[in-house]
Design an enzyme around this catalytic site. Structure first.
Site, short mmCIF file in Angstrom:
data_model
loop_
_atom_site.label_atom_id
_atom_site.label_comp_id
_atom_site.label_asym_id
_atom_site.label_seq_id
_atom_site.Cartn_x
_atom_site.Cartn_y
_atom_site.Cartn_z
N LYS A 114 0.84 -1.19 0.00
CA LYS A 114 0.00 0.00 0.00
C LYS A 114 0.87 1.23 0.00
O LYS A 114 1.80 1.36 0.79
CB LYS A 114 -0.92 0.02 1.23
CG LYS A 114 -1.79 1.27 1.27
CD LYS A 114 -2.76 1.27 2.43
CE LYS A 114 -3.61 2.53 2.38
NZ LYS A 114 -4.58 2.58 3.47
N ASP A 130 -10.75 4.26 12.02
CA ASP A 130 -11.40 4.15 10.71
C ASP A 130 -11.94 2.74 10.48
O ASP A 130 -11.64 2.10 9.47
CB ASP A 130 -10.43 4.53 9.59
CG ASP A 130 -11.14 4.81 8.27
OD1 ASP A 130 -12.35 5.12 8.30
OD2 ASP A 130 -10.50 4.74 7.21
#
Length: 689
Positions: free
Chosen positions: A425, A520
């Site tokens: 990522k 999150d």
């Protein structure tokens, strides 16, 4: 000097309100006085003084009206509020013997004039002996807030117009770019619009909106006669609840409510509902995305015009090019070729010049590019995104190519870590320093739990950040819950996923050496391995806090739809923000749909917000209809009921009413009984708005 009137609601002739004194309305709800706002810049910290009215019963300081919003005072020590010789209410500077601000009313000389703070939150200037003779009132000059009582509209006799105008930013009450008013064209509707470069704009996508501008706590009346045309909020019966309508610096009109005993405001509704529907909210050469925070980000090749304003949520200044285009600049001695880079899946602005080129219809923009919006497009959605091509300088192109080259190298190195499958990522816009990034990665990398994705490695060079994770063969939870072409997860798998996520969060909150708030939690960040074991991923927004601290201060982050009210009110957070997000995710695991898409049987109200729908069904004792209809009733009803109760407890308004994740695990495991939860008041208010 006569004694000050610090504990009363009236300034009499000859009296003065000093800087540290206050007027308090008779009902104790409002205060008038001087206050300061501190602003930080790259060089120093400065304070600006204002005269205003704020809420006395609400613990969090919230202004309702500001007198000198465009004339801040930088030295408040010698100020006083008094009635001048011309009978006006003025801010007087004793040191310079000058008037800083005045009501500027045309008052015929009277024997006596007084100023009084009313229980409605209105400061009035009136004749002492005749209470009906009002010379001036703050309700005729509102700033950004509308209370029950005052009017928004115009007086057809005097020509006086009343409207709300936003603050410039969250820390600057100066006149902003957005206003909230009756449609000046005469149509019976309310318009929210922005002033841009000295001109009037209203959004092509949302030129105006009509009611109801009301909730279960208030309603609006519209009056149109020979004397005036206006709308006003009608007061509610419950005197223990405070309601205010605000046009925020972001351009959204929001209604907030405060319940007696609460520590902060709760938002009842926002209009427009999507931040990106606000015209020019991100300024020129930026793109708006409703699904991320912050909503505004730069286009490639551009940089923020004013970082200080950006930090205060004022994005209207937009962006400037990092480097001039070669085609319009002759200063470069080294020739570089300008080029276009493409941005797919965007919603284009409306103010383009359309042309026909090569048998294709194109749109061309010159000068400022406004209202560019990022969409979430995929082969399984119905979003019809378009592609925009942005011309960038050759220097920026070279920088972008260097970034891509280094990223490829990082990925190749990642695949030399034995025979395991990995996922890499890239962290865009990672502004933290290398030392801080390595410290956080080190802490998160040391976390080992079956329900947390394993961090294999990372790459950190300059501003570039890469994270290498173990690969999850069954992708993320959202794919299996919300996409029609995916395998339907049976109830047993769903329940084990819910339990696994709860165990992972409990470990983060309670068992790590350095406790971690994920910040999150959503289906997209819950990955599934080959056996559908859930693993919490994406710690890019995580916040590490020591065991000695119960709260941590941080900027707003996360994903709308899963955000606890603490994020919105701006107070320091606790792990209970993850508990709230978990509750929202659990409801989606149960229903198989986004919470905004209520699954219901024929004959039922399908418009009700799903979390509220669940709370109603728990009271009725009918939980079987809440499970995903794709399961065709093949569920464990006891587990469905238990999961629904837990979810509703997790999304309570007050964080202290929510369970810890450790308690959630025990309840899911059947070790602890759970009672029916109350209806979250904020969700109920939002639903009925």
């Amino acid at each position: 000097m006569p004694p000050s009137c610090a504990v009363v609601d009236t300034i009499l002739p000859g009296q003065a309100l000093a800087v540290n004194d206050k007027l308090i309305s008779r009902n104790g709800r409002y205060v008038l006085g001087f206050f300061e706002i501190s602003t930080k810049s790259t060089e120093n910290t400065a304070s600006s003084g204002y005269l205003g009215i704020w809420f006395n019963t609400v613990p969090k300081f919230t202004s309702e009206w500001v007198a000198n919003r465009d004339s801040p005072i930088h030295n408040t020590t010698s100020l006083e509020l008094t009635i001048s010789k011309d009978c006006n209410l003025v801010i007087f500077n004793r040191s310079t013997k000058s008037v800083v601000w005045s009501t500027q009313a045309n008052i015929i000389r009277t024997n006596s004039t007084i100023a009084m703070l009313m229980s409605s939150g209105n400061i009035i200037l009136r004749d002492y002996s005749n209470s009906s003779k009002v010379f001036w009132q703050s309700f005729d000059h509102p700033t950004d807030t509308l209370l029950p009582g005052p009017k928004i509209g115009w007086d057809k006799v005097t020509g006086l117009k009343r409207r709300l105008v936003s603050w410039k930013s969250s820390m600057n009450p100066a006149t902003g770019v957005y206003r909230f008013e009756l449609d000046p064209s005469g149509v019976n509707q309310i318009v929210s619009s922005g002033v841009w470069n000295g001109k009037y704009f209203s959004s092509p996508e949302n030129p105006g909106y009509t009611g109801p501008i009301s909730s279960n706590l208030s309603y609006v009346t519209l009056v149109n006669n020979d004397q005036e045309k206006y709308f006003a909020i009608i007061n509610i019966v419950d005197e223990h609840v405070v309601v205010r309508l605000v046009i925020e610096a972001s351009g959204q009109a929001k209604e907030f409510i405060w319940f007696e005993g609460s520590q902060d405001w709760s938002m009842a509704y926002a209009q427009p509902k999507a931040q990106c529907d606000v015209y020019a909210v991100c300024g020129p050469f930026a793109i708006c995305n409703d699904d991320v925070l912050p909503h505004c980000s730069c286009l490639e090749g551009f940089t923020i015009t004013s970082p200080e304003d950006w930090e205060l949520d004022d994005h209207t200044g937009g962006r400037l090019r990092n480097n001039h285009l070669g085609c319009i600049s002759n200063k470069s001695t080294t020739p570089m070729t300008d080029t276009f880079y493409s941005m797919p899946c965007v919603q284009l602005p409306q103010n383009a010049q359309e042309v026909e080129a090569a048998n294709k219809r194109c749109a061309i923009w010159h000068n400022g590019l406004l209202n560019l919006r990022q969409l979430q497009c995929s082969s399984t959605t119905n979003s019809n995104g378009e592609t925009i091509y942005i011309c960038v300088s050759g220097k920026d192109v070279q920088s972008l190519e260097n970034n891509r080259r280094q990223i490829v190298i990082g990925v190749v190195i990642g695949f030399l870590k034995g025979s395991i499958s990995i996922a890499v990522k890239r962290l865009d816009h990672a502004f933290q320093g290398e030392k801080q990034f390595r410290a956080e990665v080190s802490s998160i990398g040391a976390v080992q739990h079956i329900n947390l994705v394993k961090l294999v490695g990372f790459c950190c060079e300059g501003s570039k950040r890469l994270l290498v994770y173990e690969h999850m063969s069954n992708s993320s939870l959202d794919i299996h819950l919300f996409r029609n072409n995916s395998m339907v997860l049976n109830w047993d798998v769903r329940y084990q996923i819910a339990l696994g996520v709860a165990r992972g969060l409990a470990y983060l909150h309670e068992s790590c050496r350095h406790n971690i708030i994920h910040c999150d939690i959503k289906p997209e960040n819950i990955l599934l391995d080959g056996l559908f074991v859930p693993k919490i991923a994406d710690f890019g927004m995580a916040k590490i806090f020591g065991r000695d601290f119960s709260r941590v201060l941080t900027t707003m982050r996360g994903t709308f739809g899963y955000l606890a009210r603490e994020w919105i009110t701006g107070i320091a957070i606790t792990p209970k923000v993850d508990v709230y997000s978990y509750g929202m995710v659990l409801l989606e695991i149960i229903s198989g749909k986004r919470n905004s898409q209520t699954p219901c049987s024929s004959g039922e109200d399908c418009d009700i917000y799903f979390p509220v729908h669940v709370a109603h069904k728990l009271v009725e004792g009918d939980v079987g209809s809440l499970a995903d209809q794709m399961l065709h009733g093949d569920v464990n009803l006891d587990e469905v009921e238990r999961a629904c109760k837990i979810a509703c407890w997790c999304i309570q308004d007050d964080e202290f009413d929510r369970p810890t994740m450790g308690e959630v695990v025990q309840i899911l495991e059947g070790l602890v009984e759970i009672t029916n939860p109350p209806m979250p008041r904020l969700l109920q208010a939002m639903t009925e708005a």
